[in-house]
Design a protein around this motif. Sequence first.
Motif, PDB file in Angstrom:
ATOM      1  N   ILE A 154       0.951  -1.141   0.377  1.00  0.00           N
ATOM      2  CA  ILE A 154       0.041  -0.068  -0.326  1.00  0.00           C
ATOM      3  C   ILE A 154       0.879   1.206  -0.091  1.00  0.00           C
ATOM      4  N   THR A 155       0.629   2.404  -0.875  1.00  0.00           N
ATOM      5  CA  THR A 155       1.431   2.780  -1.097  1.00  0.00           C
ATOM      6  C   THR A 155       1.130   4.138  -0.092  1.00  0.00           C
ATOM      7  N   GLU A 156       2.127   5.488  -0.467  1.00  0.00           N
ATOM      8  CA  GLU A 156       1.659   6.504   0.835  1.00  0.00           C
ATOM      9  C   GLU A 156       0.763   7.529  -0.240  1.00  0.00           C
ATOM     10  N   ASP A 157       0.254   7.454  -1.862  1.00  0.00           N
ATOM     11  CA  ASP A 157      -0.385   7.966  -2.078  1.00  0.00           C
ATOM     12  C   ASP A 157      -1.851   7.111  -2.568  1.00  0.00           C
ATOM     13  N   ASP A 158      -2.277   6.129  -1.587  1.00  0.00           N
ATOM     14  CA  ASP A 158      -3.555   4.778  -1.513  1.00  0.00           C
ATOM     15  C   ASP A 158      -3.797   5.584  -0.792  1.00  0.00           C
ATOM     16  N   PRO A 159      -5.456   5.770  -0.979  1.00  0.00           N
ATOM     17  CA  PRO A 159      -6.160   6.652   0.300  1.00  0.00           C
ATOM     18  C   PRO A 159      -5.711   5.188   1.879  1.00  0.00           C
ATOM     19  N   TYR A 160      -6.063   4.685   1.726  1.00  0.00           N
ATOM     20  CA  TYR A 160      -5.837   2.993   2.492  1.00  0.00           C
ATOM     21  C   TYR A 160      -4.689   3.804   3.406  1.00  0.00           C
ATOM     22  N   TYR A 161      -3.940   4.189   2.616  1.00  0.00           N
ATOM     23  CA  TYR A 161      -2.686   5.032   3.608  1.00  0.00           C
ATOM     24  C   TYR A 161      -3.038   5.032   4.823  1.00  0.00           C
ATOM     25  N   GLY A 162      -3.550   6.148   4.605  1.00  0.00           N
ATOM     26  CA  GLY A 162      -3.966   6.687   6.084  1.00  0.00           C
ATOM     27  C   GLY A 162      -5.378   5.612   6.434  1.00  0.00           C
ATOM     28  N   LYS A 163      -5.663   6.807   7.381  1.00  0.00           N
ATOM     29  CA  LYS A 163      -7.224   6.404   8.476  1.00  0.00           C
ATOM     30  C   LYS A 163      -8.177   5.510   7.595  1.00  0.00           C
ATOM     31  N   VAL A 164      -8.960   4.499   7.179  1.00  0.00           N
ATOM     32  CA  VAL A 164      -9.722   3.643   6.794  1.00  0.00           C
ATOM     33  C   VAL A 164     -10.756   4.616   6.585  1.00  0.00           C
ATOM     34  N   SER A 165     -11.228   5.061   8.077  1.00  0.00           N
ATOM     35  CA  SER A 165     -12.193   6.051   7.851  1.00  0.00           C
ATOM     36  C   SER A 165     -12.470   8.168   7.220  1.00  0.00           C
ATOM     37  N   GLU A 166     -10.705   8.040   6.847  1.00  0.00           N
ATOM     38  CA  GLU A 166     -10.491   8.938   5.893  1.00  0.00           C
ATOM     39  C   GLU A 166     -10.969   8.569   4.594  1.00  0.00           C
TER      40      GLU A 166
END
Length: 367
Positions: free
Chosen positions: A346-358
């Motif tokens: 999972i790379t840094e530009d993937d939304p799921y690199y951050g919190k799932v809620s986001e």
Amino acid sequence: MGDPIRVGIIGSGQISRAHAAAYHAFPEEAHIVAVADIYEETARTAAAEFGVDAWYTDYHEMLARDDIDLVSVCTPPFEHARNSIDALNAGKHVYCEKPMAGSLRECDAMIEAARASGRLLSQVFQYRYRRDVLLAKSLIDEGKLGRIFFGKMDMLWWRARSYYDLWWRGTWEKECGGVTINHAVHAVDTYLWLMGRQPESVTADMGAFTHDIEVEDLSTAMLRFPDGALGQLTCTVCLPQNNERFEICGEEAAVSLPWSVHAARERGRGMAARDEAKQTELREWAEARVPEPEHVGHAAQIQDVLAAIRERRDSAVTGEEGRKSIELIAALYKAALTGERVRLPITEDDPYYGKVSEAMAGGGPSA
């Protein structure tokens, strides 16, 4: 041995009792000197129970003390990264409860803080110190099972509906997920450690079936590894079996947890018979090499953490190791929520690199 390592504990809920009991198992090596909790009565009660005089409602005040070497982080999941980074930046070693954090972004920030501070960051994964796990690991790593082509993990736990009455549980924002990240993360880590590599892709599904919560109480996933091996995960708090099972299968033999070894031979026309001799050989080989541990649970891992601090080395379960289970779980959540086959890393530009809620809200990276 030198002076005892002095410990502070952030978060005084139930899991802090396991940490305290583990430190108390090494009275010559570790002393708890302070505890902190946002609730005054909880902090005061824990301090009395753990036999320490100092308690705080603001953990930053505790971190300002120069007589604390190691901090146990025992707060809810959404606080793990902040607490750990603050402790590392204050020059303390950190032993962080599971899950490591609520996102890969937070995991990487924790790892960077550890590197910058030169302090130890160890993730709580005490299953790795269990004898049955070490027995299986020894057979796998020595190639005794042959090429591993399939691995299965079933975490079939049960929790009452009242379990989710606690204010931070059952939400994407505070618990950062459901059974997969908060209960099964121990089993997921153990599974990945036994398999010895990360998968290259994940398909999954999940839902809430017996609890009125916004996160999952049941998830299933299929994994494909870079060498073509397949994997299967089931994580739930809905099932009355209330147990865990692992199956790691090689071309020559297989191992199960609870601990058992399996081998087969042909009995004619391609049909199977149990190969008792090989099973006994493999079982005895492993049991001769893996002694009964002196300590179990958190105490087994804390013994390693204390030794690592004294010897100025990494503990067996580093932040980088802790990150691996969070990456797989992030991929599982993405696969279940989007219906896609998700590829790792999972790379840094993937939304799921951050919190799932986001990611679910369509938001970008958090500030």
